[in-house]
Scaffold this motif. Sequence first.
Motif, PDB file in Angstrom:
ATOM      1  N   SER A   1       0.826  -1.216   0.000  1.00 42.48           N
ATOM      2  CA  SER A   1       0.000   0.000   0.000  1.00 42.48           C
ATOM      3  C   SER A   1       0.857   1.262   0.000  1.00 42.48           C
ATOM      4  CB  SER A   1      -0.910   0.013   1.233  1.00 42.48           C
ATOM      5  OG  SER A   1      -0.152   0.172   2.422  1.00 42.48           O
ATOM      6  N   ARG A   2       0.289   2.341  -0.540  1.00 46.39           N
ATOM      7  CA  ARG A   2       0.956   3.638  -0.513  1.00 46.39           C
ATOM      8  C   ARG A   2       1.117   4.133   0.914  1.00 46.39           C
ATOM      9  NH1 ARG A   2       4.473   6.360  -2.882  1.00 46.39           N
ATOM     10  NH2 ARG A   2       3.566   5.602  -4.847  1.00 46.39           N
ATOM     11  N   TYR A   3       0.134   3.854   1.783  1.00 41.14           N
ATOM     12  CA  TYR A   3       0.208   4.229   3.201  1.00 41.14           C
ATOM     13  C   TYR A   3       1.469   3.656   3.837  1.00 41.14           C
ATOM     14  CZ  TYR A   3      -0.595   3.288   8.187  1.00 41.14           C
ATOM     15  OH  TYR A   3      -0.443   3.139   9.535  1.00 41.14           O
ATOM     16  N   PHE A   4       1.705   2.367   3.599  1.00 40.95           N
ATOM     17  CA  PHE A   4       2.862   1.725   4.215  1.00 40.95           C
ATOM     18  C   PHE A   4       4.160   2.266   3.625  1.00 40.95           C
ATOM     19  CE2 PHE A   4       6.090  -1.576   4.581  1.00 40.95           C
ATOM     20  CZ  PHE A   4       6.004  -1.894   5.923  1.00 40.95           C
ATOM     21  N   SER A   5       4.174   2.481   2.317  1.00 42.92           N
ATOM     22  CA  SER A   5       5.380   2.997   1.677  1.00 42.92           C
ATOM     23  C   SER A   5       5.770   4.351   2.233  1.00 42.92           C
ATOM     24  CB  SER A   5       5.155   3.099   0.164  1.00 42.92           C
ATOM     25  OG  SER A   5       6.284   3.636  -0.475  1.00 42.92           O
ATOM     26  N   ASN A   6       4.781   5.192   2.505  1.00 40.64           N
ATOM     27  CA  ASN A   6       5.071   6.517   3.048  1.00 40.64           C
ATOM     28  C   ASN A   6       5.579   6.447   4.483  1.00 40.64           C
ATOM     29  OD1 ASN A   6       4.270   7.754   0.678  1.00 40.64           O
ATOM     30  ND2 ASN A   6       2.174   8.095   1.379  1.00 40.64           N
ATOM     31  N   ARG A   7       5.192   5.405   5.234  1.00 44.64           N
ATOM     32  CA  ARG A   7       5.615   5.262   6.626  1.00 44.64           C
ATOM     33  C   ARG A   7       6.899   4.459   6.768  1.00 44.64           C
ATOM     34  NH1 ARG A   7       2.900   2.645  10.549  1.00 44.64           N
ATOM     35  NH2 ARG A   7       4.005   3.995  11.998  1.00 44.64           N
TER      36      ARG A   7
END
Length: 354
Positions: A44-50
């Motif tokens: 997910s993009r959420y995980f990539s950003n974190r």
Amino acid sequence: MCLSTETAELPMHVVTDEILTRLPAKSLMRFKCVSKLWLSLIRSRYFSNRFSKVPSPRLYMCLWDQATIGDNETYTLAPLDTRPSTSTFVVDDNLPDPAIGGYILQNLGGFMIYVYRREPHIYNPATGQLIGIPLRSSDHIVVPPGGEKVVTYYFGYDPLSHKYKAVSLISVFLEETKQVINRFVVVSFDIRSEEFNMIQVPKLHEDAPVDTPDLTLLELGGKATLCDPTNLRDKGVLALWTLEDVGSKKWSSKSLVLKPSQLPLVDSITFRVKGTTQNGKVFLIPKDFLSPFHILSYDMQNNDMRKIEIKGIPDVWFNMYEEADLHFDVMFMDQSESPIYIDFLSCFDWGDGD
């Protein structure tokens, strides 16, 4: 791995997320198989950003024989030890695909734009993925007799839309203009507006020819800076021109003079400037492929230069056949960890703009 008291009191799924963001990308690729939930999270993009992109400095060395298509390799080089002052990098055989064909053009956000069999690809060094870029073919461009067509590739990132954009630049050189010496210009491309802007490059110093082949464009302090090593070997001087204002196209200049104790590092070998690290150090690589091979790291702020040895390069590259046309390049990446998997292609803009 230690978690704070605050983290330990969070719900289990939050704790799991927190742990996963601290793992190396190579481990995350294996953990995708644990469950559909983990697979969805990691991709997910959420995980990539974190994702905790802890600086993992690596060098990537490309070697290719221009006389053939198949003789080319890219090697991943890792520090021999974890000390900040380490002066040796070695070929890392523990990574997936430590040697793959092709050569690197550019890196951004943990990805590389990579030419393999003369076609552009995106490469993720953390996962070993090499995926082709569906850019428009240049076969429709007709080259007159005696002319030459050159295709180069670049890519950039728009932090607002979270989009990468790949750009192909097609140049046609005519026979009657090949010998004409032209002044250099800096060309900028706005990722969002897709507009080009050209800025004339000033003559760097009195001894410089109108055309300076070893000129390198760097980003220093957030500004475009031209670095000219013409007088580095003979005088220990590195000339810099910084674009202070894009609108008025105003340049400022200064010269960096090496300490007398550092002159032996440059007085017998011609170096070219390659790139910078996140903390402002400049890398210089030799123009000739010599054994034992080494590069230089130059801290311009503290005027400190040191030698970095490169070990583990196969001997075959130092003993090429007589007709070989050997080329090489070295690229540094501060952060070579990115968990984005194969569907990261959705982050790219494949527009057909001319």
